[in-house]
Enzyme design. Structure first.
Site, mmCIF file in Angstrom:
data_model
loop_
_atom_site.group_PDB
_atom_site.id
_atom_site.type_symbol
_atom_site.label_atom_id
_atom_site.label_comp_id
_atom_site.label_asym_id
_atom_site.label_seq_id
_atom_site.Cartn_x
_atom_site.Cartn_y
_atom_site.Cartn_z
ATOM 1 N N THR A 253 0.847 -1.198 0.000
ATOM 2 C CA THR A 253 0.000 0.000 0.000
ATOM 3 C C THR A 253 0.871 1.231 0.000
ATOM 4 O O THR A 253 1.863 1.269 0.731
ATOM 5 C CB THR A 253 -0.848 0.026 1.288
ATOM 6 O OG1 THR A 253 -1.739 -1.065 1.244
ATOM 7 C CG2 THR A 253 -1.625 1.323 1.432
ATOM 8 N N ARG B 267 -13.792 -7.662 0.630
ATOM 9 C CA ARG B 267 -12.855 -7.603 1.765
ATOM 10 C C ARG B 267 -12.238 -6.197 1.880
ATOM 11 O O ARG B 267 -11.836 -5.595 0.900
ATOM 12 C CB ARG B 267 -11.760 -8.641 1.534
ATOM 13 C CG ARG B 267 -10.642 -8.656 2.586
ATOM 14 C CD ARG B 267 -9.416 -7.948 2.111
ATOM 15 N NE ARG B 267 -8.318 -8.021 3.079
ATOM 16 C CZ ARG B 267 -7.277 -7.195 3.069
ATOM 17 N NH1 ARG B 267 -7.185 -6.243 2.172
ATOM 18 N NH2 ARG B 267 -6.324 -7.317 3.959
ATOM 19 N N GLY C 228 -9.213 -4.038 3.948
ATOM 20 C CA GLY C 228 -8.049 -4.107 4.833
ATOM 21 C C GLY C 228 -7.999 -2.878 5.718
ATOM 22 O O GLY C 228 -9.012 -2.199 5.953
ATOM 23 N N ASP C 229 -6.814 -2.569 6.196
ATOM 24 C CA ASP C 229 -6.650 -1.433 7.104
ATOM 25 C C ASP C 229 -6.610 -0.084 6.387
ATOM 26 O O ASP C 229 -6.869 0.955 7.009
ATOM 27 C CB ASP C 229 -5.340 -1.589 7.889
ATOM 28 C CG ASP C 229 -4.150 -1.685 6.942
ATOM 29 O OD1 ASP C 229 -4.187 -2.539 6.027
ATOM 30 O OD2 ASP C 229 -3.212 -0.896 7.087
ATOM 31 N N THR D 151 1.410 -0.440 6.258
ATOM 32 C CA THR D 151 1.283 -1.350 5.114
ATOM 33 C C THR D 151 1.598 -2.761 5.603
ATOM 34 O O THR D 151 2.359 -2.931 6.550
ATOM 35 C CB THR D 151 2.210 -0.919 3.959
ATOM 36 O OG1 THR D 151 2.123 -1.873 2.902
ATOM 37 C CG2 THR D 151 3.668 -0.812 4.384
ATOM 38 N N GLY D 152 1.002 -3.737 4.954
ATOM 39 C CA GLY D 152 1.200 -5.126 5.380
ATOM 40 C C GLY D 152 -0.127 -5.845 5.379
ATOM 41 O O GLY D 152 -1.034 -5.479 4.628
ATOM 42 N N GLY E 154 -3.537 -6.323 6.402
ATOM 43 C CA GLY E 154 -4.529 -5.488 7.063
ATOM 44 C C GLY E 154 -5.210 -6.181 8.223
ATOM 45 O O GLY E 154 -5.483 -5.557 9.266
#
Ligand code: SD4
Length: 321
Positions: free
Chosen positions: A150, A178, A180-181, A201-202, A204
């Site tokens: 991200t 879906r 994510g964060d 980032t990673g 979520g």
């Protein structure tokens, strides 16, 4: 003082332009939104905007957010399909009193009604990646979720205002719908001009368990340096998830305080990030963790040219190791 920090090497070109604008007095909001839009438009970045990798149905569902650190107003979109610049939609939403976070069909309808351009975001190259991953997954049962990044960008302008923006196609092969964060305030991003900002980032699903961006800003508010705040949040979340959940995904963060001091932390082997400020031209750093602390060094020319070759390399045959 002005400054910018962002996740991943892909932020570099946007930061080069936006840092010029900040030097000349542009607002942090304009700097981060324009810089993230630049990343979204570049077709070879396969995890953000145009050219982003699709979900398991082969659709590119995009998430993005913007937060204004002066007013704490934020706007975010999730699962947005075929709109050119999700970050600009998120920025426009931050100016609305209600409906700050819109997802799916409603987000798309609102964007179109506000005059945002429709654009097919699935590229031929992303389709090739998708077909290859489908074959690998069927043949060997590989995890379909690897491969994601991200862009999260923080700006501090000469007037002391801070902003943050994120944009992503989320996890490759994610389930339709879906989130994510990245569009979730407090997890993927948080910004308060009186303190500082953070973005993540990673994976979520794991970043959200720690509300990492808010937690980093809160620790900076309590007097921690940005580097210490970033390291302590990532390390503690990793330990907690290992102890109680039994596993942990990729977690990387960057942050900056209102004085332009920055921090970065990661639990992966190499995490690249980009920084520019009044006394530092745009620089790509490579971070890794050593003895519980994140260390970073500027990327050398070899790394930069390998990167440029890698993102354009032919997609090739399925990979099984
Ligand atoms: C997500 N955090 O959707 C994003 C993906 C990402 O590096 O940042 N990957 O979970």
């Amino acid at each position: 003082m002005w400054g910018m920090i962002a996740t991943w090497r892909m932020a570099l070109e946007g930061i080069v332009q936006a840092s010029d604008a900040l030097r000349q007095g542009a607002t942090s909001a304009r700097a981060v939104v324009d810089a993230v839009a630049e990343v979204e438009d570049f077709p070879f970045y396969k995890s953000v905007g145009y050219g982003g990798l699709p979900n398991e149905q082969g659709e590119v569902e995009l998430d993005a957010a913007f937060m204004d650190g002066d007013t704490l107003a934020f706007g975010a979109v999730g699962n947005l399909i075929d709109i050119a610049n999700p970050v600009r939609v998120a920025h426009a939403l931050s100016r609305q009193r209600f409906n700050s976070l819109l997802v799916g069909a409603g987000a798309r309808e609102w964007a179109l009604s506000e005059g945002f351009a429709a654009k097919t975001m699935l590229t031929e190259r992303a389709t090739q990646h998708y077909r290859k991953r489908c074959r690998e997954t069927i043949d060997r049962g590989l995890s379909p979720y690897d491969g994601h990044d991200t862009v999260g960008m923080i700006g501090l302008d000469k007037h002391g205002s801070m902003s943050v923006a994120t944009s992503t196609s989320g996890l490759f092969m994610k389930r339709r719908g879906r989130l994510g964060d990245s569009p979730v305030i407090g997890s993927g991003f948080y910004c308060d001009s009186q303190i500082g900002a953070a973005t993540a980032t990673g994976v979520g699903e794991d970043l959200m368990k720690g509300c990492v961006s808010y937690e980093i800003v809160r620790r900076m508010e309590n007097g921690m340096s940005p580097q210490r705040a970033a390291d302590s949040v990532v390390l503690e979340l990793e330990d907690k998830l290992m102890a109680r959940f039994g596993r942990v995904g990729d977690l990387s963060v960057v942050c900056m305080n209102r004085d332009g001091e920055f921090g970065a932390a990661t639990n992966i082997k190499t995490f690249s990030f980009v920084v520019a400020h009044e006394h530092l031209p745009p620089t790509v750093y490579l971070a890794e963790r050593r003895d519980g602390q994140t260390c970073y060094t500027p990327a050398d020319e070899q790394w930069m040219s390998d990167y440029a070759a890698r993102i354009r390399a032919p997609i090739g045959e399925p990979h099984y190791d």
